[in-house]
Design an enzyme around this catalytic site. Structure first.
Site, PDB file in Angstrom:
ATOM      1  N   ASP A  22     -34.790  37.997 -10.991  1.00  7.01           N
ATOM      2  CA  ASP A  22     -35.636  38.135 -12.180  1.00  7.01           C
ATOM      3  C   ASP A  22     -36.308  36.806 -12.532  1.00  7.01           C
ATOM      4  O   ASP A  22     -35.778  35.734 -12.232  1.00  7.01           O
ATOM      5  CB  ASP A  22     -34.752  38.618 -13.342  1.00  7.01           C
ATOM      6  N   GLY A  25     -42.301  36.547 -13.046  1.00  6.44           N
ATOM      7  CA  GLY A  25     -43.462  36.583 -13.937  1.00  6.44           C
ATOM      8  C   GLY A  25     -43.500  35.361 -14.850  1.00  6.44           C
ATOM      9  O   GLY A  25     -44.538  34.713 -15.001  1.00  6.44           O
ATOM     10  N   ARG A  26     -42.346  35.030 -15.435  1.00  4.70           N
ATOM     11  CA  ARG A  26     -42.301  33.874 -16.347  1.00  4.70           C
ATOM     12  C   ARG A  26     -42.513  32.561 -15.602  1.00  4.70           C
ATOM     13  O   ARG A  26     -43.118  31.629 -16.103  1.00  4.70           O
ATOM     14  CB  ARG A  26     -40.980  33.866 -17.118  1.00  4.70           C
ATOM     15  N   TRP A  27     -42.003  32.502 -14.373  1.00  2.00           N
ATOM     16  CA  TRP A  27     -42.227  31.308 -13.532  1.00  2.00           C
ATOM     17  C   TRP A  27     -43.725  31.084 -13.363  1.00  2.00           C
ATOM     18  O   TRP A  27     -44.226  29.964 -13.480  1.00  2.00           O
ATOM     19  CB  TRP A  27     -41.546  31.535 -12.175  1.00  2.00           C
ATOM     20  N   HIS A  39     -44.320  36.445  -7.757  1.00  4.63           N
ATOM     21  CA  HIS A  39     -43.629  37.291  -6.769  1.00  4.63           C
ATOM     22  C   HIS A  39     -43.712  36.667  -5.366  1.00  4.63           C
ATOM     23  O   HIS A  39     -42.790  36.777  -4.571  1.00  4.63           O
ATOM     24  CB  HIS A  39     -44.221  38.702  -6.756  1.00  4.63           C
ATOM     25  N   SER A  67     -37.635  48.528  -8.824  1.00  5.04           N
ATOM     26  CA  SER A  67     -36.814  49.572  -9.442  1.00  5.04           C
ATOM     27  C   SER A  67     -37.648  50.834  -9.655  1.00  5.04           C
ATOM     28  O   SER A  67     -38.890  50.788  -9.632  1.00  5.04           O
ATOM     29  CB  SER A  67     -36.263  49.082 -10.779  1.00  5.04           C
ATOM     30  N   ARG A  73     -45.430  49.241 -14.200  1.00  2.20           N
ATOM     31  CA  ARG A  73     -46.150  47.952 -14.309  1.00  2.20           C
ATOM     32  C   ARG A  73     -47.636  48.164 -14.002  1.00  2.20           C
ATOM     33  O   ARG A  73     -48.006  49.192 -13.443  1.00  2.20           O
ATOM     34  CB  ARG A  73     -45.542  46.945 -13.326  1.00  2.20           C
ATOM     35  N   LEU A 133     -25.234  39.725   9.124  1.00  2.00           N
ATOM     36  CA  LEU A 133     -25.441  39.964   7.687  1.00  2.00           C
ATOM     37  C   LEU A 133     -26.069  41.343   7.531  1.00  2.00           C
ATOM     38  O   LEU A 133     -27.008  41.680   8.242  1.00  2.00           O
ATOM     39  CB  LEU A 133     -26.400  38.919   7.093  1.00  2.00           C
ATOM     40  N   ARG A 186     -27.665  37.314 -11.574  1.00  2.00           N
ATOM     41  CA  ARG A 186     -28.928  37.662 -12.227  1.00  2.00           C
ATOM     42  C   ARG A 186     -29.595  36.382 -12.679  1.00  2.00           C
ATOM     43  O   ARG A 186     -29.012  35.606 -13.449  1.00  2.00           O
ATOM     44  CB  ARG A 186     -28.713  38.612 -13.400  1.00  2.00           C
ATOM     45  N   ARG A 192     -28.559  41.975 -18.958  1.00  2.00           N
ATOM     46  CA  ARG A 192     -28.701  43.426 -18.788  1.00  2.00           C
ATOM     47  C   ARG A 192     -28.339  43.824 -17.370  1.00  2.00           C
ATOM     48  O   ARG A 192     -28.496  43.029 -16.437  1.00  2.00           O
ATOM     49  CB  ARG A 192     -30.174  43.834 -18.979  1.00  2.00           C
ATOM     50  N   SER A 194     -29.818  46.664 -16.027  1.00  2.00           N
ATOM     51  CA  SER A 194     -31.103  47.171 -15.534  1.00  2.00           C
ATOM     52  C   SER A 194     -30.984  48.227 -14.435  1.00  2.00           C
ATOM     53  O   SER A 194     -31.730  48.187 -13.447  1.00  2.00           O
ATOM     54  CB  SER A 194     -31.992  46.008 -15.065  1.00  2.00           C
TER      55      SER A 194
END
Ligand code: FPP
Length: 248
Positions: A22, A25-27, A39, A67, A73, A133, A186, A192, A194
Site C-alpha cells: 500500500d 498513490g501517496r508516494w 505503481h 483487489s 478506481r 519460491l 502492510r 485494515r 482490506s
C-alpha cells in the site's frame, strides 16, 4: 546459531510472508507525480523484494496486487494496473523462471482481457515445476469472494454439512495446499485487513509500517522478519513457559 542475514535466526524465518503493498498513490502524490508513477515505482520495488525473499529463505510469498474492489478506481488507473501485470510477465518471466520461482494466481481471472488471462496461465504453466519460491499473485482477489466461491463449490460437490471442517474449507480456497501466512506485512500505515486472506490470516502475525510501498527496502524487510522472530505465537493457548511453571 545458523543465521541467514545479520540478525534473523534461520529457524525463525517465516515460511509464508504475505504483503499488502500500500501507499503507491501517496508516494507519487508527495512527488507531484501521477498515481501510475507510484505503481511503477512499486513494481520496481516488488522486483527487489522478490529477490530478497529468495535470499532470506522464505518459501511462499503472496502479494496483493489488485483487489475485487479496485475496479472502482478511475478507468485509466485500472487500465494501468492491468498493463503492469502484463508487462511484469513479459519482462520478468524468464528471470523469475531462472531463479526457480513458481508463479501462481489467486483471484478471479475471468474479468481480465482474454489475452492477459492466457499470459497468466502460460506463466503459471512455464514455472509449475519450480520450487525455490512460490509466488502467489493476488489479482482481482477478494477474501469474501474466495470464501463464497468455496461454499458454492462445496455445495455443488454435494458435501454434507457434517463433513465441512476447517481443513476442508482450506482445501476449497485458492490457496489449497499452501500453508497459512505466518507474517503479513502492510505498508503505508493503514490498520485494515482490506479483504486480504481473511480465512488464512486467522493466526498470522502482522507487521505494519508507515513506509510507502516503493520505499519498503531490504533493511526494513529484515526488520519485519526480526520482529516476527521475537513474536510469541500462542494460537489462542498460553505460552509454553507459563504452562511449565503452572505444572511445576
Ligand atoms: C495500493 O496502493 C497498491 C495497489 C492497489 C497496487 C499494487 C500494485 C503494485 C505494487 C504493482 C505490482 C503489480 C503487479 C500486477 C505485479 P494505493 O494506490 O492504494 O496507494 P494509496 O493508498 O497511497 O493511494
Amino acid at each position: 546459531m545458523a543465521e541467514t542475514s545479520s540478525t534473523v535466526p534461520l529457524e525463525k524465518i517465516p515460511q509464508h510472508v504475505a504483503i499488502i503493498m500500500d501507499g503507491n498513490g501517496r508516494w507519487a502524490l508527495q512527488r507531484g507525480l501521477p498515481r501510475l508513477a507510484g505503481h511503477k515505482a512499486g513494481t520496481e520495488n516488488l522486483r527487489r523484494v522478490i529477490r530478497s525473499t529468495v535470499e532470506f529463505g522464505v518459501k511462499y510469498l503472496t502479494i496483493y496486487a489488485f483487489s475485487t474492489e479496485n475496479w472502482g478506481r478511475p478507468p485509466e488507473e485500472v487500465k494501468g494496473l492491468m498493463y503492469i501485470l502484463e508487462d511484469v510477465i513479459d519482462r520478468e518471466l524468464n528471470e523469475l523462471h531462472k531463479e526457480g520461482v513458481q508463479l501462481r494466481h489467486i483471484g478471479r481471472l475471468e474479468r481480465l482481457a482474454p489475452s492477459l488471462q492466457e499470459k497468466v496461465l502460460d506463466a503459471i504453466d512455464v514455472t509449475k515445476n519450480n520450487d525455490r519460491l512460490i509466488l502467489n499473485i493476488a489479482f482481482n482477489y477478494g477474501g469474501r469472494d474466495e470464501i463464497v466461491q468455496a461454499i458454492q463449490r462445496m455445495m455443488k460437490d454435494g458435501v454434507p454439512p457434517e463433513k465441512v471442517t476447517d481443513e476442508l474449507v482450506s482445501q476449497y480456497l485458492y490457496t489449497a495446499g499452501v500453508p497459512d501466512p505466518d507474517l503479513i506485512i502492510r505498508t503505508s500505515g493503514e490498520l485494515r485487513v482490506s479483504n486480504f486472506l481473511i480465512w488464512q490470516a486467522a493466526y498470522s502475525e502482522w507487521y505494519i509500517t508507515p513506509t510507502f510501498w516503493p520505499d519498503f527496502d531490504k533493511d526494513e524487510y529484515r526488520r519485519a522478519l526480526e520482529a516476527f522472530a521475537h513474536r510469541d505465537r500462542r494460537y489462542g493457548k498460553v505460552a509454553s513457559g507459563e504452562l511449565q511453571e503452572s505444572n511445576a
